[in-house]
Design a protein around this motif. Structure first.
Motif, mmCIF file in Angstrom:
data_model
loop_
_atom_site.group_PDB
_atom_site.id
_atom_site.type_symbol
_atom_site.label_atom_id
_atom_site.label_comp_id
_atom_site.label_asym_id
_atom_site.label_seq_id
_atom_site.Cartn_x
_atom_site.Cartn_y
_atom_site.Cartn_z
ATOM 1 N N PRO A 204 0.830 -1.208 0.000
ATOM 2 C CA PRO A 204 0.000 0.000 0.000
ATOM 3 C C PRO A 204 0.863 1.257 0.000
ATOM 4 N N GLY A 205 0.416 2.247 -0.730
ATOM 5 C CA GLY A 205 1.093 3.534 -0.712
ATOM 6 C C GLY A 205 2.413 3.575 -1.443
ATOM 7 N N THR B 81 -4.252 -3.463 -2.689
ATOM 8 C CA THR B 81 -5.468 -2.672 -2.504
ATOM 9 C C THR B 81 -6.249 -2.545 -3.806
ATOM 10 N N TRP C 187 -8.960 -8.728 1.394
ATOM 11 C CA TRP C 187 -8.524 -8.975 2.771
ATOM 12 C C TRP C 187 -9.187 -7.979 3.698
ATOM 13 N N PRO D 81 1.158 7.692 3.951
ATOM 14 C CA PRO D 81 0.583 7.241 2.670
ATOM 15 C C PRO D 81 0.167 5.775 2.715
ATOM 16 N N TRP D 82 0.954 4.964 3.424
ATOM 17 C CA TRP D 82 0.630 3.548 3.579
ATOM 18 C C TRP D 82 -0.721 3.404 4.300
ATOM 19 N N THR E 45 -3.671 4.549 2.124
ATOM 20 C CA THR E 45 -4.104 3.597 1.099
ATOM 21 C C THR E 45 -4.961 2.497 1.710
ATOM 22 N N ILE E 46 -4.565 2.011 2.881
ATOM 23 C CA ILE E 46 -5.346 0.973 3.550
ATOM 24 C C ILE E 46 -6.722 1.513 3.938
#
Lengths: 209, 179
Positions: free
Chosen positions: A85-86, A151, A209, B80-81, B84-85
């Motif tokens: 992610p990200g 994601t 998930w 940012p991580w 996004t989640i």
């Protein structure tokens, strides 16, 4: 509120229990195992080309290896990006070398090899062979991806499809009898597209998930 | 807290978690929960979901963060991580809720073919999961009467769903089993 606090307490109580094997490390293992499976299938089921030593030094073989290799490297970078992610979207440029090789192979074909192959079954055998040897790679990469945090499940699945098809194609070069760069550019890519489609459909279902 | 402070503080807590320190990690999860609740509540209100749903969603995000914490690279920024989640879980959550709402609307449409007395009993037993006995007590009638009404309602619903009049009425035993 208290329910959330309870949850937080139970999550925090398992701090430090996750083994910190990096995603990259797990990915490298997956990739090596995938290639090994694909090579095993080529050696055991399809069989390498009779005139391998002679063919291995000529241009069409080099093109096959370079094209599939570039695709493997490029899609690996994108797959790691999709699992994290990200992560920065510039990873997508990693597939551009493969695209350039593909275009060059399709446009400047120095061989006079017909694009539909020398025999009626050449296309079916080539595409079918690549799909067959890339199946274990696909399963392994899906297992890896589920450990990550994709994601965009549809996109991640499609990338897995292309990655496993290009790994399979790389192993298949040992058996491939079609020495034309346009043929390879067309039909190897078709196999990748089919696997991308399968991967996207599967990914949409199994990568949540 | 400015964004930079938050980034540093939470990234440090994530690193502490990897060393097995539960206390800073727990504090961070609480701060994340508070921040998320504040930022998500207005968005959920806009799609007419309440504070209760906001809490469910925050829990989903916290569980996601925890289960996928190994995918955060300490060399990269943390926010940012997390963002996004959060977005992934928000979209997932909205999709599920939309499905639930659609099913509720469908159900209401189907039940509309029933007369009010039957509708009340079907809703109580089949939707809310009440027992025949409790429903009978609530309506000040006998259990047998509730069963008969439910039975008639189901026949009517089946007839409405399938216009051919070849419905075999299920036996009372089967009936109880399904409930």
């Amino acid at each position: 509120m208290t329910r959330t606090d309870d949850l937080i307490r139970s999550l925090a109580s398992t701090a430090g229990t996750q083994r910190s094997a990096s995603l990259q490390g797990a990915f490298a293992v997956t990739g090596a195992a995938s290639l090994a499976c694909a090579l095993l299938l080529v050696f055991s089921v399809i069989g390498i080309r009779q005139d391998f030593a002679e063919m291995a030094v000529r241009l069409p073989f080099a093109f096959k290896v370079v094209y599939t290799g570039a695709l493997v490297v490029g899609t690996s970078v994108v797959a790691l990006h999709a699992a994290t992610p990200g992560a920065s979207a510039t990873a997508l440029y990693a597939i551009s070398p493969a695209v350039i090789f593909l275009a060059c192979g399709a446009i400047f074909d120095p061989t006079a090899f017909p694009i539909m192959g020398r025999t009626n079954t050449a296309v079916a055998f080539c595409v079918g062979g690549i799909l067959f040897v890339s199946l274990p790679a696909m399963v392994l990469t899906f297992v890896f991806m589920r450990k990550g945090a994709p994601t965009q499940p549809l996109f991640a699945g499609a990338v897995i499809g292309i990655l496993s098809a290009s790994l399979g194609a790389m192993a298949y070069t040992l058996a491939c009898k079609n020495d034309g760069t346009a043929f390879v550019a067309t039909w190897y890519t078709a196999a990748c597209a089919i696997m991308a489609f399968i991967g996207a459909v599967v990914g949409h279902r199994v990568l949540r998930w | 807290m400015t964004v930079e402070e938050r980034e540093q503080r939470w990234a440090e807590a994530m690193r502490a978690e990897r060393r097995g320190e539960a206390v800073p990690y727990e504090r961070m999860l609480k701060e994340v929960a508070t921040a998320l609740r504040r930022s998500l509540a207005p968005r959920l209100v806009r799609v007419s979901l309440g504070a209760h749903e906001a809490d469910d969603l925050v829990q989903e995000i916290l569980i996601g963060l925890h289960r996928k914490r190994h995918t955060w690279d300490p060399a990269r920024p943390f926010l940012p991580w997390l963002h996004t989640i959060t977005r992934y879980k928000l979209i997932d959550f909205m999709r599920h809720r939309r499905g639930d709402t659609r099913r509720r609307v469908d159900l209401a449409l189907h039940l509309a073919v029933l007369p009010v007395s039957q509708r009340k009993i079907v809703r109580a037993i089949a939707v809310e999961g009440a027992s025949v006995r409790n429903v009978a007590r609530g309506l000040a009638t006998s259990e047998g009467a509730v069963r008969v009404t439910l039975h008639r309602a189901i026949r009517r619903l089946l007839a409405a769903a399938d216009p051919t009049p070849t419905i075999e009425s299920p036996s009372r035993n089967e009936h109880d089993k399904d409930r």
